[in-house]
Scaffold this motif. Structure first.
Motif, PDB file in Angstrom:
ATOM      1  N   TYR A   1       4.057  57.795  52.702  1.00  0.00           N
ATOM      2  CA  TYR A   1       4.520  59.305  53.164  1.00  0.00           C
ATOM      3  C   TYR A   1       5.593  59.708  51.874  1.00  0.00           C
ATOM      4  O   TYR A   1       5.572  61.304  51.523  1.00  0.00           O
ATOM      5  CB  TYR A   1       4.965  58.944  54.146  1.00  0.00           C
ATOM      6  N   GLU A   2       5.706  58.817  51.278  1.00  0.00           N
ATOM      7  CA  GLU A   2       5.937  59.799  49.898  1.00  0.00           C
ATOM      8  C   GLU A   2       5.615  60.272  48.818  1.00  0.00           C
ATOM      9  O   GLU A   2       5.864  60.993  48.109  1.00  0.00           O
ATOM     10  CB  GLU A   2       7.210  58.552  49.559  1.00  0.00           C
TER      11      GLU A   2
ATOM     12  N   THR B   1       7.476  66.632  57.775  1.00  0.00           N
ATOM     13  CA  THR B   1       8.758  66.031  56.936  1.00  0.00           C
ATOM     14  C   THR B   1       8.905  64.881  57.270  1.00  0.00           C
ATOM     15  O   THR B   1       9.575  65.248  57.537  1.00  0.00           O
ATOM     16  CB  THR B   1       8.777  67.700  56.010  1.00  0.00           C
ATOM     17  N   TRP B   2       7.678  64.166  56.011  1.00  0.00           N
ATOM     18  CA  TRP B   2       8.848  62.695  56.428  1.00  0.00           C
ATOM     19  C   TRP B   2       9.849  62.521  55.280  1.00  0.00           C
ATOM     20  O   TRP B   2       9.512  61.948  54.721  1.00  0.00           O
ATOM     21  CB  TRP B   2       8.237  61.415  56.503  1.00  0.00           C
ATOM     22  N   HIS B   3      11.106  61.648  56.367  1.00  0.00           N
ATOM     23  CA  HIS B   3      11.819  61.525  54.957  1.00  0.00           C
ATOM     24  C   HIS B   3      12.174  59.856  55.230  1.00  0.00           C
ATOM     25  O   HIS B   3      13.071  60.015  53.683  1.00  0.00           O
ATOM     26  CB  HIS B   3      13.500  62.067  55.441  1.00  0.00           C
ATOM     27  N   PHE B   4      11.933  59.735  55.989  1.00  0.00           N
ATOM     28  CA  PHE B   4      12.417  58.374  56.107  1.00  0.00           C
ATOM     29  C   PHE B   4      11.495  57.140  54.941  1.00  0.00           C
ATOM     30  O   PHE B   4      10.163  56.859  54.389  1.00  0.00           O
ATOM     31  CB  PHE B   4      12.579  57.278  57.622  1.00  0.00           C
ATOM     32  N   THR B   5      12.405  56.494  53.960  1.00  0.00           N
ATOM     33  CA  THR B   5      11.841  55.730  52.739  1.00  0.00           C
ATOM     34  C   THR B   5      11.461  54.177  52.506  1.00  0.00           C
ATOM     35  O   THR B   5      12.418  53.892  53.738  1.00  0.00           O
ATOM     36  CB  THR B   5      12.565  56.224  51.777  1.00  0.00           C
TER      37      THR B   5
ATOM     38  N   ASP C   1      15.206  53.788  52.402  1.00  0.00           N
ATOM     39  CA  ASP C   1      15.396  54.026  53.602  1.00  0.00           C
ATOM     40  C   ASP C   1      16.132  52.352  54.521  1.00  0.00           C
ATOM     41  O   ASP C   1      16.702  51.791  55.173  1.00  0.00           O
ATOM     42  CB  ASP C   1      14.841  55.022  54.399  1.00  0.00           C
TER      43      ASP C   1
END
Length: 229
Positions: free
Chosen positions: A26-27, A205-209, A212
């Protein structure tokens, strides 16, 4: 009162390995030549009214009797490319290995016919495997599809990591939260919903990495004692 959650196992290396793999996918920056596509499916119970709903009066809501007639089940498949705002939904009578294989063929030959590779994120349901392609198609054809797929599986108890599940939740709220009585009606309604969502180009938009996760989900990671000096 109970609330049901998908609870991940603590200190489980297998869960962590699959989770961080998905988060790294996702990144990745958007690449239209190698799209990231998320896939999921859900059963749907078709229902009919036992009694006709009351006529709707101006300013009022539809009143429907609580009793219903079961009309069988079907399976809804969805593929979503989060960064482009595209999705494809399909309604089938079953959710067999052949059904999944046929959906993959459609994805590769109709939706992405010119792409050499698709990065596919999905759960590890027993039919979501390359062997299903070989059950449905001759080996040369099955292999041609398999070679174009780079598959990344979400971990068990980690369905929240599949963006396609977010899209299925949106479909449920916007389209399926009512009684649909037969397969053709479900197909028509899901098709209309798909067209609407694609016209709006609804992106995710995926923000969790992974960083995280290491901070906020520390209890899921195996523990290591510090080496003595």
């Amino acid at each position: 009162m109970n609330e049901y959650w998908c609870i991940p196992p603590k200190e489980n290396a297998d869960f962590i390995a699959h989770m961080e793999d998905i988060l790294d996918v996702y990144e990745m920056p958007y690449n239209p030549e190698i799209p990231v596509v998320c896939m999921d499916e859900k059963p749907y119970q078709m229902l009919d009214n036992r009694l006709e709903p009351l006529p709707v009066r101006p300013g009022d809501i539809q009143k429907t009797d609580s009793e219903y007639i079961r009309k069988g089940t079907c399976s809804i498949f969805i593929f979503v490319e989060p960064l482009s705002g595209w999705r494809y939904a399909s309604v089938q009578e079953h959710r067999t290995a052949e059904d999944w294989a046929l959906e993959i063929k459609h994805l590769l030959t109709e939706c992405y016919p010119c792409h050499e590779k698709i990065i596919l994120v999905m759960d590890n349901l027993n039919t979501h495997v390359l062997a299903s392609l070989y059950k449905c198609f001759p080996a040369p054809e099955a292999r041609s599809y398999a070679k174009r797929l780079e598959i990344h599986y979400t971990p068990k108890h980690g369905s929240w990591l599949n963006i396609a599940e977010i899209e299925l939740n949106a479909m449920t709220r916007q389209c399926l939260a009512r009684r649909l009585m037969d397969l053709e009606t479900v197909r028509q309604e899901v098709s209309a919903w798909e067209i609407m969502r694609n016209e709006d180009a609804c992106k995710v938009t995926w923000h969790f990495t992974a960083d995280d996760a290491r901070n906020k989900l520390a209890s899921l990671y195996p523990k290591f004692s510090s080496a003595e000096e």
